[in-house]
Design a protein around this motif. Structure first.
Motif, PDB file in Angstrom:
ATOM      1  N   GLY A 102       0.807  -1.215   0.000  1.00 39.43           N
ATOM      2  CA  GLY A 102       0.000   0.000   0.000  1.00 39.43           C
ATOM      3  C   GLY A 102       0.841   1.267   0.000  1.00 39.43           C
ATOM      4  O   GLY A 102       0.526   2.235  -0.690  1.00 39.43           O
ATOM      5  N   ALA A 103       1.946   1.258   0.751  1.00 40.54           N
ATOM      6  CA  ALA A 103       2.794   2.452   0.831  1.00 40.54           C
ATOM      7  C   ALA A 103       3.426   2.767  -0.514  1.00 40.54           C
ATOM      8  O   ALA A 103       3.564   3.940  -0.889  1.00 40.54           O
ATOM      9  CB  ALA A 103       3.884   2.235   1.886  1.00 40.54           C
ATOM     10  N   LEU A 108       3.270   6.620  -5.290  1.00 42.29           N
ATOM     11  CA  LEU A 108       3.124   6.932  -6.711  1.00 42.29           C
ATOM     12  C   LEU A 108       1.854   7.727  -7.009  1.00 42.29           C
ATOM     13  O   LEU A 108       1.854   8.612  -7.867  1.00 42.29           O
ATOM     14  CB  LEU A 108       3.107   5.631  -7.534  1.00 42.29           C
ATOM     15  N   LEU A 109       0.770   7.409  -6.275  1.00 46.98           N
ATOM     16  CA  LEU A 109      -0.521   8.018  -6.586  1.00 46.98           C
ATOM     17  C   LEU A 109      -0.781   9.322  -5.833  1.00 46.98           C
ATOM     18  O   LEU A 109      -1.478  10.202  -6.341  1.00 46.98           O
ATOM     19  CB  LEU A 109      -1.649   7.022  -6.271  1.00 46.98           C
ATOM     20  N   GLU A 110      -0.233   9.462  -4.625  1.00 50.49           N
ATOM     21  CA  GLU A 110      -0.496  10.675  -3.842  1.00 50.49           C
ATOM     22  C   GLU A 110      -0.033  11.944  -4.554  1.00 50.49           C
ATOM     23  O   GLU A 110      -0.763  12.957  -4.552  1.00 50.49           O
ATOM     24  CB  GLU A 110       0.154  10.579  -2.458  1.00 50.49           C
ATOM     25  N   PRO A 111       1.148  11.969  -5.191  1.00 55.12           N
ATOM     26  CA  PRO A 111       1.539  13.181  -5.925  1.00 55.12           C
ATOM     27  C   PRO A 111       0.554  13.547  -7.035  1.00 55.12           C
ATOM     28  O   PRO A 111       0.358  14.727  -7.324  1.00 55.12           O
ATOM     29  CB  PRO A 111       2.913  12.799  -6.511  1.00 55.12           C
ATOM     30  N   TRP A 120      11.826  11.090  -3.119  1.00 57.03           N
ATOM     31  CA  TRP A 120      12.676   9.948  -3.469  1.00 57.03           C
ATOM     32  C   TRP A 120      12.626   8.851  -2.410  1.00 57.03           C
ATOM     33  O   TRP A 120      12.621   7.658  -2.728  1.00 57.03           O
ATOM     34  CB  TRP A 120      14.121  10.411  -3.674  1.00 57.03           C
ATOM     35  N   TYR A 121      12.578   9.256  -1.125  1.00 57.67           N
ATOM     36  CA  TYR A 121      12.639   8.231  -0.087  1.00 57.67           C
ATOM     37  C   TYR A 121      11.328   7.456   0.035  1.00 57.67           C
ATOM     38  O   TYR A 121      11.325   6.298   0.473  1.00 57.67           O
ATOM     39  CB  TYR A 121      13.048   8.826   1.270  1.00 57.67           C
ATOM     40  N   GLU A 122      10.208   8.076  -0.368  1.00 52.53           N
ATOM     41  CA  GLU A 122       8.949   7.342  -0.351  1.00 52.53           C
ATOM     42  C   GLU A 122       8.985   6.202  -1.368  1.00 52.53           C
ATOM     43  O   GLU A 122       8.575   5.064  -1.068  1.00 52.53           O
ATOM     44  CB  GLU A 122       7.785   8.287  -0.650  1.00 52.53           C
ATOM     45  N   MET A 241      -0.872   5.468   5.028  1.00 57.09           N
ATOM     46  CA  MET A 241      -0.676   4.192   4.338  1.00 57.09           C
ATOM     47  C   MET A 241       0.569   3.468   4.834  1.00 57.09           C
ATOM     48  O   MET A 241       0.576   2.253   5.012  1.00 57.09           O
ATOM     49  CB  MET A 241      -0.578   4.419   2.826  1.00 57.09           C
ATOM     50  N   LEU A 242       1.669   4.213   5.066  1.00 53.78           N
ATOM     51  CA  LEU A 242       2.899   3.554   5.506  1.00 53.78           C
ATOM     52  C   LEU A 242       2.759   3.026   6.931  1.00 53.78           C
ATOM     53  O   LEU A 242       3.256   1.943   7.255  1.00 53.78           O
ATOM     54  CB  LEU A 242       4.084   4.519   5.417  1.00 53.78           C
TER      55      LEU A 242
END
Length: 293
Positions: A102-103, A108-111, A120-122, A241-242
């Motif tokens: 999910g994270a 990818l989708l949140e932005p 980058w770290y996400e 999510m994380l």
């Protein structure tokens, strides 16, 4: 403000622990996944309606908002159906381990949803989680069907979480949850009518199933879902999510002690789960130091 964020983060961990217990209830309730979600959404909507009336809140929302909530409610219904289906064809541990993806999907989708830059770290943490999941899948290939159901479920889960992140800015969390549950209940009911599933046997449940369903609908759904939407006022959807990646950890530990032998997995499985936990901790550390600087 920082104290409010800490309180929201601690509340989120309590919610995630409850969600881990939700998987245990799903394994213990002995009815089909779609019937389970029908009962869950029905009683959760009723509990929330009573709560809203007691608090003298308004049910009134605009037609545009209602349509959005109806759509999200359909996503939630499908999310839960695939979730419980995954548990029934595999087990709690496998299903919850796949939820760690999910994270990555959220990164990818949140932005896209919120118009911010990709961090980058996400993405990096998401890739680490995929590696941990890959280790699990390599040694637990017998549960492939359950993994696929869980994968569909978590994609749907990310989508409705991101949508609720915007809806919470306009409406009360309990009102949002009420309309979403009512919509999900409606869609499943229509499907059952066409499939002629509403028989006498459908409504005849064991006492044990009734008790577990009521616990699921009240504590694990009406309360936990509303509270999770509320904390999104203080925390980003990605952080939510994380943090929910701890759901596999809580759920797997609970399953091991409550459900016993069926939940005992390989050493590689637990290594993969440990990778997920470390990733969650690292994310929290980085976000903390970014806010301090």
């Amino acid at each position: 403000m920082q104290k409010d964020n800490l309180k929201s983060y601690l509340n989120l961990h309590l919610i995630v622990f409850i969600w881990g217990f939700t998987a245990i209830l799903g394994a213990l309730i002995t009815i089909t996944a779609d019937a389970l979600v029908w009962y869950r959404m029905l009683f959760a909507a009723v509990f929330l309606a009573v709560f809203i009336l007691l608090k003298k809140k308004s049910f009134q929302i605009s037609l545009r908002s209602l349509l959005k909530l109806v759509f999200v409610g359909a996503l939630i219904a499908l999310h839960w159906i695939f979730f419980f289906k995954a548990i029934h064809v595999s087990n709690v541990s496998i299903t919850l381990s796949v939820f760690s993806l999910g994270a990555f999907f959220a990164s990818l989708l949140e932005p896209i949803f919120y118009g911010r830059k990709v961090l980058w770290y996400e993405v990096f943490f998401g890739l680490i989680i995929i590696a941990g999941l890959g280790l699990i899948m390599q040694v637990e290939i017998n549960y492939l069907d359950g993994m696929l159901y869980a994968l569909i479920s978590i994609v749907l889960g990310v989508l409705f979480t991101l949508m609720n992140g915007k809806l919470i800015l306009q409406h009360d969390p309990s009102v949002i949850a009420f309309y979403e549950f009512a919509a999900g209940f409606f869609f499943i009911s229509v499907y059952f009518l066409f499939q002629q599933k509403f028989t006498l046997d459908f409504f005849v449940l064991t006492f044990n199933n009734w008790v577990l369903i009521l616990i699921l609908a009240s504590v694990c759904t009406a309360y936990a879902f509303t509270a999770s939407v509320k904390v999104m006022r203080k925390l980003s959807p990605y952080t939510v999510m994380l943090t929910t990646n701890l759901e596999p950890v809580y759920g797997i530990i609970l399953a091991y002690f409550i459900l016993g032998g069926k939940e005992k997995m390989s050493v590689e499985f637990y290594i993969g789960a440990l990778i997920i936990v470390i990733t969650v901790i690292l994310n929290g550390v980085i976000k903390h130091y970014q806010k301090e600087s």
